[in-house]
Write a protein that holds these residues in place. Structure first.
Motif, PDB file in Angstrom:
ATOM      1  N   GLY A 144      -5.233   4.942   0.549  1.00  0.00           N
ATOM      2  CA  GLY A 144      -4.429   4.134  -0.358  1.00  0.00           C
ATOM      3  C   GLY A 144      -4.134   4.858  -1.653  1.00  0.00           C
ATOM      4  O   GLY A 144      -4.889   5.727  -2.090  1.00  0.00           O
ATOM      5  N   CYS A 162      -1.005   6.530  -4.531  1.00  0.00           N
ATOM      6  CA  CYS A 162       0.226   7.322  -4.587  1.00  0.00           C
ATOM      7  C   CYS A 162      -0.013   8.593  -5.378  1.00  0.00           C
ATOM      8  O   CYS A 162      -0.432   8.543  -6.542  1.00  0.00           O
ATOM      9  CB  CYS A 162       1.316   6.484  -5.259  1.00  0.00           C
ATOM     10  N   CYS A 209       9.611   1.593  -6.174  1.00  0.00           N
ATOM     11  CA  CYS A 209       8.164   1.464  -6.025  1.00  0.00           C
ATOM     12  C   CYS A 209       7.547   0.739  -7.223  1.00  0.00           C
ATOM     13  O   CYS A 209       6.640  -0.071  -7.075  1.00  0.00           O
ATOM     14  CB  CYS A 209       7.525   2.833  -5.886  1.00  0.00           C
ATOM     15  N   CYS A 236      -3.894  -4.657  -4.093  1.00  0.00           N
ATOM     16  CA  CYS A 236      -3.445  -3.899  -2.921  1.00  0.00           C
ATOM     17  C   CYS A 236      -4.625  -3.223  -2.217  1.00  0.00           C
ATOM     18  O   CYS A 236      -4.595  -3.049  -0.996  1.00  0.00           O
ATOM     19  CB  CYS A 236      -2.423  -2.849  -3.330  1.00  0.00           C
ATOM     20  N   SER A 279      -1.411   0.264   2.234  1.00  0.00           N
ATOM     21  CA  SER A 279      -0.254   1.092   1.870  1.00  0.00           C
ATOM     22  C   SER A 279       0.957   0.715   2.720  1.00  0.00           C
ATOM     23  O   SER A 279       1.877   1.526   2.869  1.00  0.00           O
ATOM     24  CB  SER A 279      -0.562   2.583   2.089  1.00  0.00           C
ATOM     25  N   CYS A 331       4.382   1.428   1.609  1.00  0.00           N
ATOM     26  CA  CYS A 331       4.689   2.857   1.505  1.00  0.00           C
ATOM     27  C   CYS A 331       4.871   3.477   2.883  1.00  0.00           C
ATOM     28  O   CYS A 331       5.080   4.693   2.997  1.00  0.00           O
ATOM     29  CB  CYS A 331       3.571   3.586   0.767  1.00  0.00           C
ATOM     30  N   CYS A 376       1.919   9.414  -0.051  1.00  0.00           N
ATOM     31  CA  CYS A 376       0.770   8.546   0.264  1.00  0.00           C
ATOM     32  C   CYS A 376      -0.530   9.346   0.230  1.00  0.00           C
ATOM     33  O   CYS A 376      -0.603  10.456   0.762  1.00  0.00           O
ATOM     34  CB  CYS A 376       0.920   7.948   1.662  1.00  0.00           C
TER      35      CYS A 376
END
Ligand code: SF4
Ligand code: SF4
Length: 140
Positions: free
Chosen positions: A48, A50, A60, A18, A22, A25, A44
């Motif tokens: 990038g 969490c 998620c 990833c 994001s 998200c 967020c």
């Protein structure tokens, strides 16, 4: 219509990460987080990631976009390059487009590839739907 829901753990394509993306998200609405579409989740992190990673909801934990799980999608579909994220919802291939890049999906190579996917899915009753903000387009 763009609600992200938990899916059974898909196999991941090797060497795809990833990174700083994001989009999943930001673009979908997520009921568990009371998160509307096209707004960053309150968890967020800049660049990038969490802030609630250990406690993130099942949606998620289980979700990966198709670029992470479908090796047939070429490098042009990497969300940070395309500005789009793709995922399957039953017969529907959903394409969420970053509203700031709202016309990009109509350009080469994306539209042609989406039309080809729509033709291939049609045989099994499937279809492709593109969401750009409130605009919804069925491809094909
Ligand atoms: S949209 Fe795909 S590549 Fe981007 S963060 Fe989500 S799963 Fe990773
Ligand atoms: S809780 Fe974390 S993983 Fe889930 S949408 Fe928010 S930032 Fe993304």
């Amino acid at each position: 219509m763009t609600d992200l829901q938990s899916v059974a753990g898909p196999a991941l394509v090797e060497a795809r990460r990833c990174g700083t993306c994001s989009l999943c998200c930001i673009l979908p609405d997520i009921d568990e987080l009371d998160k509307p579409a096209n707004e960053p989740c309150r968890h967020c992190l800049t660049g990038g990631g969490c802030a609630a990673y250990a406690a993130r909801p099942a949606t998620c934990r289980d979700f990966y976009c198709l670029w992470r799980t479908d090796a047939s999608l070429g490098p042009e579909w990497e969300p940070s390059i395309s500005g789009m994220m793709l995922y399957a919802q039953g017969p529907q291939l959903t394409v969420l487009v970053d509203p700031e890049r709202g016309e990009d999906w109509r350009r080469a190579p994306y539209l042609g590839e989406l039309e080809a996917k729509a033709r291939a899915l049609k045989a099994d009753g499937g279809y492709v739907v593109v969401y750009v903000g409130d605009a919804v387009t069925v491809v094909g």
